[in-house]
Design a protein around this motif. Sequence first.
Motif, short mmCIF file in Angstrom:
data_model
loop_
_atom_site.label_atom_id
_atom_site.label_comp_id
_atom_site.label_asym_id
_atom_site.label_seq_id
_atom_site.Cartn_x
_atom_site.Cartn_y
_atom_site.Cartn_z
N PRO A 127 0.84 -1.20 0.00
CA PRO A 127 0.00 0.00 0.00
C PRO A 127 0.88 1.25 0.00
CG PRO A 127 -0.67 -1.52 1.74
CD PRO A 127 0.59 -2.06 1.14
N LEU A 128 0.40 2.31 -0.60
CA LEU A 128 1.18 3.55 -0.68
C LEU A 128 1.47 4.13 0.70
CD1 LEU A 128 -0.56 5.05 -3.79
CD2 LEU A 128 1.79 4.26 -3.63
N LEU B 259 -9.42 4.64 2.44
CA LEU B 259 -9.75 5.60 1.38
C LEU B 259 -8.52 6.31 0.82
CD1 LEU B 259 -11.96 7.06 -0.21
CD2 LEU B 259 -12.07 8.73 1.65
N LEU B 260 -7.58 6.67 1.66
CA LEU B 260 -6.37 7.35 1.17
C LEU B 260 -5.54 6.44 0.27
CD1 LEU B 260 -5.16 9.38 4.27
CD2 LEU B 260 -6.06 10.27 2.12
N ASN B 261 -5.32 5.19 0.68
CA ASN B 261 -4.57 4.25 -0.16
C ASN B 261 -5.27 4.00 -1.48
OD1 ASN B 261 -2.11 3.61 1.04
ND2 ASN B 261 -3.09 2.25 2.52
N ARG B 262 -6.56 3.82 -1.42
CA ARG B 262 -7.31 3.56 -2.67
C ARG B 262 -7.30 4.77 -3.58
NH1 ARG B 262 -12.92 1.66 -0.92
NH2 ARG B 262 -13.25 1.83 -3.14
N ILE C 4 -5.17 7.56 -8.44
CA ILE C 4 -4.57 8.75 -9.07
C ILE C 4 -3.23 8.40 -9.73
CG2 ILE C 4 -3.52 11.01 -8.59
CD1 ILE C 4 -5.74 11.32 -6.39
N ILE C 5 -2.39 7.68 -9.02
CA ILE C 5 -1.08 7.31 -9.57
C ILE C 5 -1.23 6.43 -10.80
CG2 ILE C 5 1.00 5.95 -9.08
CD1 ILE C 5 0.89 7.18 -6.25
N GLU C 6 -2.19 5.52 -10.77
CA GLU C 6 -2.44 4.67 -11.94
C GLU C 6 -2.88 5.49 -13.14
OE1 GLU C 6 -2.74 1.38 -14.37
OE2 GLU C 6 -1.77 1.56 -12.41
N LYS C 7 -3.75 6.46 -12.93
CA LYS C 7 -4.21 7.33 -14.02
C LYS C 7 -3.05 8.14 -14.60
CE LYS C 7 -8.64 6.81 -14.46
NZ LYS C 7 -9.24 6.34 -15.68
#
Length: 182
Positions: A151-152, A161-164, A169-172
């Motif tokens: 997890p980030l 929620l923050l990790n998800r 965002i990073i994936e996008k």
Amino acid sequence: MQHQDDLENLPFVSLLDIDPHERLASLEKDIAGLTAAELRAKGLAAVDTDSLLALVCLERAFSDIQTPEIASALGFCLAKERTQFDRAVELCRLALEKEPAIAKHYLYLGRVFLMQGKKNEAIAVYMEGLSYGEDAELIADVRLVGTRRRPLIPILRREHLLNRSLGYIIEKVSRRKRPSRP
């Protein structure tokens, strides 16, 4: 569309109609009189295609020939056919103790763990097997099972929620930076 007669000739359909006890008795009769070496060869050849046949052959062979190769394959078959996971893990680990550099032993133990629902243990076993060298079957199983990055924010659960949100965002952003394929 195939007719009913055509469907009955397909191997998987014909196996569905056979009572497992009848099939077991038939297999026992078919292998009666085979030597331990013949049972070993027939069982090892059938592990990936007919695990019940492999189980019957390998159980008989293992009583005479106790090799690591037979132990790990027998362990896999016991897990698959009889859900005897403890015995299966024991046999696979026995094989690994005697032959730690053989990829097939790691493959079977990893698959036993997967049948138990122990994905993390399976991946650890696959990775340990890959440390001895590349093996196509181990790599295929690892890809099939899949691994996840940490997890980030490690102090938070993966589902937080923050990790998800950060992961999304990073994936996008990383997709935008990848060159498009022609």
